[in-house]
Design an enzyme around this catalytic site. Structure first.
Site, PDB file in Angstrom:
ATOM      1  N   GLY A  50       0.776  -1.245   0.000  1.00 38.81           N
ATOM      2  CA  GLY A  50       0.000   0.000   0.000  1.00 38.81           C
ATOM      3  C   GLY A  50       0.800   1.283   0.000  1.00 38.81           C
ATOM      4  CD  GLU A 105       1.746   0.837   6.689  1.00 37.93           C
ATOM      5  OE1 GLU A 105       1.760   0.755   5.446  1.00 37.93           O
ATOM      6  OE2 GLU A 105       1.672  -0.162   7.432  1.00 37.93           O
ATOM      7  CG  ASP A 106      -1.026   1.661   3.181  1.00 33.50           C
ATOM      8  OD1 ASP A 106      -0.664   1.330   4.333  1.00 33.50           O
ATOM      9  OD2 ASP A 106      -1.642   0.880   2.437  1.00 33.50           O
ATOM     10  CD  GLU A 109      -8.673  -0.877  10.314  1.00 31.70           C
ATOM     11  OE1 GLU A 109      -9.529  -0.369   9.578  1.00 31.70           O
ATOM     12  OE2 GLU A 109      -8.448  -2.091  10.349  1.00 31.70           O
ATOM     13  CE  LYS A 137      -9.149   3.040   8.221  1.00 32.10           C
ATOM     14  NZ  LYS A 137      -9.767   1.731   7.875  1.00 32.10           N
ATOM     15  CG  PHE A 158     -12.328  -0.338   3.659  1.00 28.14           C
ATOM     16  CD1 PHE A 158     -11.381  -1.087   4.337  1.00 28.14           C
ATOM     17  CD2 PHE A 158     -12.347  -0.388   2.270  1.00 28.14           C
ATOM     18  CE1 PHE A 158     -10.458  -1.874   3.648  1.00 28.14           C
ATOM     19  CE2 PHE A 158     -11.441  -1.172   1.571  1.00 28.14           C
ATOM     20  CZ  PHE A 158     -10.489  -1.919   2.267  1.00 28.14           C
ATOM     21  CB  VAL A 159     -10.022   5.055   2.552  1.00 28.95           C
ATOM     22  CG1 VAL A 159     -10.962   5.953   3.334  1.00 28.95           C
ATOM     23  CG2 VAL A 159      -8.792   4.735   3.399  1.00 28.95           C
ATOM     24  CG  ASP A 165      -5.625  -3.596  -1.340  1.00 29.61           C
ATOM     25  OD1 ASP A 165      -5.111  -3.106  -0.308  1.00 29.61           O
ATOM     26  OD2 ASP A 165      -5.976  -4.782  -1.420  1.00 29.61           O
ATOM     27  NE  ARG A 171      -2.343  -3.118  -3.956  1.00 29.84           N
ATOM     28  CZ  ARG A 171      -2.371  -3.243  -2.636  1.00 29.84           C
ATOM     29  NH1 ARG A 171      -2.261  -2.179  -1.873  1.00 29.84           N
ATOM     30  NH2 ARG A 171      -2.520  -4.424  -2.068  1.00 29.84           N
TER      31      ARG A 171
END
Ligand code: IMP
Ligand code: MG
Length: 183
Positions: A50, A105-106, A109, A137, A158-159, A165, A171
């Site tokens: 990601g 990092e993307d 969570e 988040k 959720f994105v 993805d 992506r």
């Protein structure tokens, strides 16, 4: 705001953060990193998959040249985190010892993935480890976690897009989209 809705597999997503807003924030993060790491010769560790688009744009915006490595850790299946870490691609220990490390990092969570990555780098002898995450988040954090550099703190949504993805789809979207109905 552009009114954009897309379908990926069985889910519908709507525009959430536009490319221009992402770009502006990445420039701010790059300036901050360029100031904070001046003369320190840090190494970057990109968390695949990601993080690849975020990392690419951020690294190109820095005012210094550095070593870049990639790791791959899986902890996620579909819409829910499994909490189990599996290191699929690692960095040789001799690249880590005594170095200031910046992890890219993307999204964070629960924080389980990034905590595991950070712990592993420290155990392998890193001098310092800081995390840069495009998205966090905070309401989902389950670890005692300090993320020094955050692009956008978002609510529990959720994105997809810009590297993120849904079951490997989405992506390459330029913007970030949020799910319309997670059920
Ligand atoms: P954590 O271990 O719970 O922090 O999960 C982090 C990983 O889960 C991220 O690196 C992503 O790969 C994935 N993830 C978490 N939230 C999302 C999301 O909203 N969309 C896509 N992937 C996500
Ligand atoms: Mg990730």
């Amino acid at each position: 705001m552009v009114d954009k809705t897309i379908n990926l597999l069985d889910k519908k997503f709507t525009i959430f953060i536009e490319k221009k807003t992402i770009e502006n924030r990445i420039h701010e993060l790059a300036n901050q990193l360029s100031d904070d790491y001046k003369g320190k010769n840090p190494i970057f560790v990109v968390v695949l998959t990601g993080g690849f688009i975020f990392a690419s744009d951020l690294l190109k915006s820095l005012d210094f040249i550095s070593e870049v490595y990639f790791i791959k850790v899986s902890s996620y299946a579909g819409l829910a985190s499994t909490g189990k870490l599996n290191f699929e691609l690692e960095i040789p220990k001799d690249k880590i010892v005594g170095r200031d490390i910046i992890v890219l990092e993307d999204i964070i969570e629960t924080g389980l993935t990034i905590s595991g990555v950070s712990q592993s780098l420290k155990t392998n002898g890193a001098k310092s480890v800081e995390i840069v995450s495009l998205l966090t988040k905070p309401s989902c954090f389950k670890c005692d976690l300090t993320v020094k550099y955050v692009g956008f703190a978002i609510s529990d949504l959720f994105v997809v897009g810009y590297g993120l993805d849904y079951n490997q789809y989405g992506r390459q979207l330029n913007d970030i989209y949020q799910i319309v109905d997670a059920s």
